[in-house]
Design a protein around this motif. Structure first.
Motif: not given
Length: 409
Positions: A396-409
């Motif tokens: 519910s609180y997750l806005r963005h996931t970033i892996k290796g500097g790249v936004v994964q949305d």
């Protein structure tokens, strides 16, 4: 300019220092070449050419680490895996991996099933998913937790390319050969089945598996390759046998007692509880395709898991985050936070899925912290994860996931 690095800046962020359990307010984070380049106070210079992500006072934490997964287990009936085309299993695994990344997991430790091919597919960007630290196939004695033959079946296709979570080996020569083979295939750790299990058709939860000489031989092979051994274990007796012989990582541990917890603490062993898998199996296992003839086994370990977590936590045994989910139950990957929350406070819950897990997998200088020089694997939350109730409702609180500097949305 061709070949120029892409710079990303997260602005107006609160940085969660997982080591100290404190918040660093009003920071900006500079990401470049897959790494965290800098963390500074205030706004980034306007002259800096970068992609900018406004955090708007959100909270930046490390990417989550699940230390007990089976990414090839797209079905709850694990005996079906070896009967499917490996290419079909890979396609289904890609779906599992993509969903894990969307939940905020940027690294996973696979402890049975994944191998170099699927890890390479993720590394090369062919599959979207968390980084995979794999052990290949878990080592199991005949009739053990990695042996999915029914009582009336003697032979199965044992070609390595056929997908399965485990491989059979008996005796000192065979266990050494099997360990060396997994090391040859690039394993990051070696998994052993040292205790009976729920999904296996012919063993008992209380049965010890592998002699202590066999366990010691496997640990010796792993140590020579600068790797460590992961052990599937429930009972206090089986945990003690594993720890005495050098096993670093104890999985499940539902039937631990105080004496064995003290032994683990003294040896420096880690515990990876997997409460979510037992809860999921009890609630939806049968309808998810888990074999009904094995459902009774769940009752032996279901309610004891949280007591084991409490014993280990109070004794100071490091706890890593793990789930062990299979089939459609993978959707419950974030439930482990909720199931441990009555025993473990928020700061240590967060550490279990970040810094402690990173130490367990021996990547503590690369992942598990928000620090310059670390991999740019991050999650941006709209609430403070150190507050009670936030981790339990992580999605519910997750806005963005970033892996290796790249936004994964």
């Amino acid at each position: 300019m061709k070949g120029q690095s892409v710079i990303t800046v997260i602005e107006n962020a609160n940085i969660v220092d997982v080591s100290s359990g404190t918040i660093l307010p009003d920071r900006h984070v500079v990401l470049e070449d897959g790494l965290i380049k800098a963390i500074d106070e205030g706004m980034a210079p306007a002259s800096l050419e970068a992609q900018r992500i406004p955090a708007n006072g959100g909270f930046v934490i490390p990417g989550l680490i699940d230390a007990h997964v089976h990414v090839t287990a797209y079905t709850a009936n694990l005996g079906e895996l070896s009967q499917q085309s490996p290419m079909y299993v890979a396609a289904r695994s890609a779906q599992v991996l993509r969903s894990m990344l969307k939940r905020g997991f940027t690294t996973v430790r696979d402890v049975g099933g994944a191998e170099f091919g699927i890890a390479r597919a993720v590394e090369e960007g062919l599959f979207a998913g968390p980084r995979i630290l794999y052990g290949g196939k878990a080592l199991s004695p005949s009739g053990g937790h990695g042996d999915h033959r029914a009582m009336g079946v003697d032979r199965v296709d044992e070609a390595y390319a056929q997908v399965s979570l485990g491989r059979r080996c008996d005796g000192l020569d065979e266990v050494r050969r099997a360990a060396r083979d997994e090391i040859r295939r690039g394993a990051h750790h070696i998994k052993i089945m040292a205790n009976g299990g729920i999904s296996s058709p012919t063993d008992r939860i209380t049965s010890d598996q592998f002699s202590e000489d066999e366990i010691a031989a496997i640990v010796n092979e792993a140590s020579m390759a600068d790797l460590y051994v992961v052990s599937h274990t429930y009972t206090a007796r089986s945990v003690a046998r594993a720890v005495r012989n050098g096993v670093r990582s104890i999985e499940h541990g539902n039937l631990l007692d105080e004496e064995t917890v003290a032994l683990m603490k003294e040896a420096g062993s880690f515990l990876t509880p997997t409460l979510s898998c037992f809860r999921a199996l009890a609630e939806v296992g049968a309808e998810s395709g888990f074999p009904k003839d094995r459902m009774d086994k769940i009752k032996l370990v279901l309610d004891s898991g949280i007591r084991a977590v409490e014993l280990a936590y109070r004794a100071g045994v490091p706890l890593a985050y793990g789930t062990d989910l299979i089939g459609p139950m993978h959707d419950r990957q974030l439930h482990e936070f909720q199931l441990r929350s009555d025993v473990v406070p928020p700061a240590d819950l967060l550490r279990s899925a970040t810094s402690t897990a990173a130490e367990l997998v021996r990547r503590e200088s690369e992942i598990g912290h928000v620090r310059p020089g670390y991999r740019a694997d991050l999650n941006l939350l709209s609430a403070n994860p150190l507050d009670k109730g936030v981790l339990e409702n992580f999605a519910s609180y997750l806005r963005h996931t970033i892996k290796g500097g790249v936004v994964q949305d």
